[in-house]
Design a protein around this motif. Sequence first.
Motif, PDB file in Angstrom:
ATOM      1  N   GLU A  25       0.829  -1.201   0.000  1.00 53.60           N
ATOM      2  CA  GLU A  25       0.000   0.000   0.000  1.00 53.60           C
ATOM      3  C   GLU A  25       0.866   1.255   0.000  1.00 53.60           C
ATOM      4  O   GLU A  25       0.577   2.225  -0.715  1.00 53.60           O
ATOM      5  N   ALA A  26       1.928   1.242   0.802  1.00 54.28           N
ATOM      6  CA  ALA A  26       2.818   2.405   0.876  1.00 54.28           C
ATOM      7  C   ALA A  26       3.415   2.719  -0.493  1.00 54.28           C
ATOM      8  O   ALA A  26       3.558   3.885  -0.873  1.00 54.28           O
ATOM      9  N   GLY A  27       3.762   1.680  -1.234  1.00 55.55           N
ATOM     10  CA  GLY A  27       4.304   1.895  -2.568  1.00 55.55           C
ATOM     11  C   GLY A  27       3.298   2.551  -3.493  1.00 55.55           C
ATOM     12  O   GLY A  27       3.639   3.447  -4.281  1.00 55.55           O
ATOM     13  N   VAL A  28       2.047   2.142  -3.388  1.00 58.07           N
ATOM     14  CA  VAL A  28       0.985   2.707  -4.226  1.00 58.07           C
ATOM     15  C   VAL A  28       0.718   4.167  -3.863  1.00 58.07           C
ATOM     16  O   VAL A  28       0.482   5.010  -4.740  1.00 58.07           O
ATOM     17  N   LEU A  29       0.776   4.482  -2.569  1.00 59.07           N
ATOM     18  CA  LEU A  29       0.408   5.820  -2.096  1.00 59.07           C
ATOM     19  C   LEU A  29       1.591   6.773  -1.959  1.00 59.07           C
ATOM     20  O   LEU A  29       1.404   7.943  -1.629  1.00 59.07           O
ATOM     21  N   LEU A  33       1.443  10.771  -0.895  1.00 59.75           N
ATOM     22  CA  LEU A  33       1.885  11.124   0.454  1.00 59.75           C
ATOM     23  C   LEU A  33       3.086  12.061   0.420  1.00 59.75           C
ATOM     24  O   LEU A  33       3.161  13.022   1.195  1.00 59.75           O
ATOM     25  N   THR A  34       4.017  11.797  -0.482  1.00 57.20           N
ATOM     26  CA  THR A  34       5.198  12.659  -0.602  1.00 57.20           C
ATOM     27  C   THR A  34       4.797  14.064  -1.038  1.00 57.20           C
ATOM     28  O   THR A  34       5.318  15.063  -0.524  1.00 57.20           O
ATOM     29  N   ALA A  35       3.852  14.149  -1.970  1.00 51.63           N
ATOM     30  CA  ALA A  35       3.389  15.462  -2.433  1.00 51.63           C
ATOM     31  C   ALA A  35       2.725  16.231  -1.295  1.00 51.63           C
ATOM     32  O   ALA A  35       2.935  17.442  -1.140  1.00 51.63           O
ATOM     33  N   LEU A  36       1.927  15.539  -0.484  1.00 49.39           N
ATOM     34  CA  LEU A  36       1.276  16.196   0.655  1.00 49.39           C
ATOM     35  C   LEU A  36       2.318  16.649   1.671  1.00 49.39           C
ATOM     36  O   LEU A  36       2.225  17.763   2.211  1.00 49.39           O
ATOM     37  N   ARG A  37       3.295  15.808   1.917  1.00 57.08           N
ATOM     38  CA  ARG A  37       4.349  16.174   2.874  1.00 57.08           C
ATOM     39  C   ARG A  37       5.088  17.423   2.411  1.00 57.08           C
ATOM     40  O   ARG A  37       5.317  18.351   3.202  1.00 57.08           O
ATOM     41  N   TYR A 115       5.266  15.791  14.145  1.00 52.60           N
ATOM     42  CA  TYR A 115       5.732  14.725  13.254  1.00 52.60           C
ATOM     43  C   TYR A 115       6.693  13.770  13.962  1.00 52.60           C
ATOM     44  O   TYR A 115       7.518  13.127  13.327  1.00 52.60           O
ATOM     45  N   HIS A 116       6.569  13.697  15.260  1.00 53.45           N
ATOM     46  CA  HIS A 116       7.325  12.724  16.042  1.00 53.45           C
ATOM     47  C   HIS A 116       6.395  12.166  17.108  1.00 53.45           C
ATOM     48  O   HIS A 116       5.274  12.650  17.283  1.00 53.45           O
ATOM     49  N   HIS A 117       6.863  11.161  17.823  1.00 51.14           N
ATOM     50  CA  HIS A 117       6.034  10.559  18.860  1.00 51.14           C
ATOM     51  C   HIS A 117       6.355  11.208  20.195  1.00 51.14           C
ATOM     52  O   HIS A 117       7.486  11.088  20.687  1.00 51.14           O
ATOM     53  N   PRO A 118       5.394  11.903  20.770  1.00 46.97           N
ATOM     54  CA  PRO A 118       5.676  12.602  22.024  1.00 46.97           C
ATOM     55  C   PRO A 118       5.886  11.618  23.172  1.00 46.97           C
ATOM     56  O   PRO A 118       5.236  10.566  23.236  1.00 46.97           O
ATOM     57  N   SER A 119       6.778  11.960  24.049  1.00 43.49           N
ATOM     58  CA  SER A 119       6.928  11.177  25.273  1.00 43.49           C
ATOM     59  C   SER A 119       5.699  11.411  26.143  1.00 43.49           C
ATOM     60  O   SER A 119       4.923  12.355  25.929  1.00 43.49           O
ATOM     61  N   GLY A 120       5.531  10.560  27.142  1.00 42.14           N
ATOM     62  CA  GLY A 120       4.416  10.760  28.057  1.00 42.14           C
ATOM     63  C   GLY A 120       4.488  12.117  28.729  1.00 42.14           C
ATOM     64  O   GLY A 120       3.477  12.812  28.872  1.00 42.14           O
ATOM     65  N   LYS A 121       5.699  12.516  29.112  1.00 37.27           N
ATOM     66  CA  LYS A 121       5.865  13.807  29.781  1.00 37.27           C
ATOM     67  C   LYS A 121       5.535  14.957  28.835  1.00 37.27           C
ATOM     68  O   LYS A 121       4.944  15.967  29.248  1.00 37.27           O
ATOM     69  N   ASP A 137       3.119  10.231  11.284  1.00 37.01           N
ATOM     70  CA  ASP A 137       4.435   9.609  11.145  1.00 37.01           C
ATOM     71  C   ASP A 137       4.670   9.369   9.651  1.00 37.01           C
ATOM     72  O   ASP A 137       4.244   8.362   9.092  1.00 37.01           O
ATOM     73  N   TRP A 138       5.337  10.323   9.021  1.00 38.64           N
ATOM     74  CA  TRP A 138       5.564  10.224   7.578  1.00 38.64           C
ATOM     75  C   TRP A 138       6.394   8.993   7.225  1.00 38.64           C
ATOM     76  O   TRP A 138       6.125   8.319   6.224  1.00 38.64           O
ATOM     77  N   GLU A 139       7.412   8.715   8.024  1.00 40.79           N
ATOM     78  CA  GLU A 139       8.290   7.587   7.716  1.00 40.79           C
ATOM     79  C   GLU A 139       7.516   6.268   7.741  1.00 40.79           C
ATOM     80  O   GLU A 139       7.673   5.423   6.856  1.00 40.79           O
ATOM     81  N   ALA A 140       6.674   6.093   8.760  1.00 43.19           N
ATOM     82  CA  ALA A 140       5.877   4.866   8.847  1.00 43.19           C
ATOM     83  C   ALA A 140       4.889   4.777   7.690  1.00 43.19           C
ATOM     84  O   ALA A 140       4.676   3.704   7.114  1.00 43.19           O
TER      85      ALA A 140
END
Length: 236
Positions: A25-29, A33-37, A115-121, A137-140
Motif C-alpha cells: 500500500e505504501a508503494g501505491v500511495l 503522500l510525498t506530495a502532501l508532505r 511529526y514525532h512521537h511525544p513522550s508521556g511527559k 508519522d511520515w516515515e511509517a
Amino acid sequence: MPWQQNQKYGSFKKLLIPTFELEREAGVLREELTALRERSEKESIHQAEICFSFLRIFLTSRLGRRAYLRTGKPLPPLQPLLPFLEEVRFFGMPDTVRGALFHWLKDNWKLQLIYHHPSGKEMLEAQSEGIRLLTIDWEAALSGQLVEGKRDAFEHLLHDLAHAYMFFRLDYDYEGQVKFFQRLYEVYEQYSPFLESNLSFREKFEYCISDMNSHPAHLESYWRAICKESNVPLYL
C-alpha cells in the motif's frame, strides 16, 4: 495492537488491512503522500487540512466510493473544507474523528500536529496547557511500517483524533482535565524514582498522562488506584 490472532479489533477495525499488505500500500500511495508532505512544508496550510488530506488518501485507497456514508445527497465539494466536514460522515469510524477535525478547523479547540512521537511527559505538559498533540508519522506511512509496533500510520492518526475529541468534549469537563494534568505535571519529577524502579506502575502512569482522556473524576480515581496498588505516595 489492532490485530490479534488474525482478528481485527478496535474502533477502526473496518478500515484496517493486514499488516503484510502495508508495504505494498505504501508503494501505491508514496507519490500522493510525498506530495502532501512537501506541500505541508512549503505552504501555509491549516494543520487540520493536512490531517484530513492524509486521512483521505488512505480512505480513498482502502474504501473507494464507500469512504463516506450515503445520505441520499451528492457529496459536497471538498473545498472549502469546513462545510464539507459539516455535512459528510466517514465510513467505519466513530464521528469523533470528523468532530475533532471540524472543531480544529474552526479554531475552537487547541490541537497541535507534530511529526514525532511525544513522550508521556511531553503529552502531559501539552495537556496541562490545554493542548492535545496529534502525530503524523511520515516515515511509517511511506514505508508501510507500524507506528511503535501497534498501528499503521493511518490508524494512529485516527486514534489521536478520537482522543482529542475526548479531551475537549463538553461532558468530559475539559477545564477539569486540564487542572488535573497541571497538578500532575507539577509533581512529575517526584515520581521519577518509582517510574525507574516499577515497570507496572510506569506503564499505568504513562497511560494516565498521555492516553486516558476521561472525566477528571475518573482520572482522579484511576490515579489513586494505581498509586495504592504500587504503594506509591499520592503527591497530588
